[in-house]
Design a protein around this motif. Sequence first.
Motif: not given
Length: 518
Positions: A70-75, A80-88, A130-134
Amino acid sequence: MNDESNGFHSVGLDDPNLPGQGPWSATRALIDSVREGGLDLREGLPEHPTYKGDLDPTSQGLEREAFGVTLGIDVPVANNNATLSSITGYRDGEAHNIYSQTGLGPDSPFGVASPLTFEFPVNEKEAIVQFSQELRLTSSLGDSPFDWIAGVYFQHDDVKKYDKFWVENLLGLPTLNGESHWDNKANTTSYAAFGQVGYTFNDMFRIVGGLRYSHDKKEGTVTGTAVETGDKFNPDDPVAATPLAATFLEGESFTADYDDSWSELTPQITAEITPTEDLFLYLTYSRGYKGGGFEDDPANAIAAQTSYDPETVNNFEAGAKWDFFDGRARLNLAGFFMEYKDLQVTQTDDGCLCNITDNAADAEILGFEGEFQLQATENLFLFGAVTVLDTEYLEFIDSNGLDASGNKLQRTPEYQYNIGAELTLDAGQWRDALTARVTYAHQGELFWSPENIQKEEAYGLLNANLTLSPPDQPWGVSVWGRNLTDEFHRVNLIPFLGDEMSRLGAPRTYGVELSYQF
């Protein structure tokens, strides 16, 4: 993860609703009378099938391998009014499971068997990729009363499954001898879009609303083949082994493409009340959804292309979370009411000894849950939980025409509770390095099928472990024991011909576990 064992353990026990009629319990009694030392209640004598084309029999066992990452990235975004998160996520797994459904066959080494006894091992091989992306955008608005979340989700599964059913019997009973195979290649694609908005009115009251759109598509190709008909007792029987339809002769097969898709919009709304810093109350309504599907081992092409429907549930819940004793204790309470529509009910059909999923028209669950935690001293932690359920199929006539309306839901205990304690001590110069943990889990009576005839009586399991894990050290060692009172219990049951084909829970087991962190 890589593990292996000798697989599921099944025995045929006399059904108290039809005493003295079952062939496997009768055969066990015969063996018990002639075998030196008898036959223990937990002891099975499964036959090892020799599949067509093999020279040697295949023994029972379970092997599993799995790999996942699992790879998680927060940007931070939008100043700085929001956070973009990617979970692969990626997962690759394989499993090979061979087990006897009856635990005993007509070809025992003791030369005794009830005439109706037959052996029915199942051989399953499965591989999944299985591959998943959020992608999720979460607000960070500081003092604003609003907060929100928005996102999308995608998942794709590629599944390959190969099943072998092998059967033999003394009397030449049709469909209960021979060998049938199913080669199933499927893929599932799911995607969803979701959003949630919260508004805080004041320090005491907040409301949250959300909406999710889900779409699932399942498709694939399955081939069912009558690999061999008959067995060594009845070699000339022309009928295919169940659950393949009896219309197929040896060497004949069917191939069918199947596909279906389902979509659902599911809302949720929650009111949160915080009267004090230590007390949190909530009221919530949510709607849940579970996609439909297809059977693994269909009888023919028509059955292969027939899907079961998705299920939906409306859930109403009220609860409280209370911290007290200066934060050393917590009590969580919740009451809920669940209304199911088209509830998916999977049961092992006694006509084909295969799993079939039906949709119950309507079902309800009324329940209560409680959880308690207490840090009694600096070293002693106590905990416990209880669940009480009242369940009912409001309307349910299954694919065999059996009416279970008004009955309790299958495999659902009337109540469950668990209690435990964890004691942390110093070990020589290592502070807080030794942990002793004891738990006891008890469950009430449950019925194994929607007909509410066969049931499992209440039972409890006592577990314990002692772990040495020095601080600032990469290693640890644990001594553990499960079911320390050696409680006899079952984890699955199929009623058949006056016997209860019972898959047994593990007896008293214990071991030592070593760990090392790199």
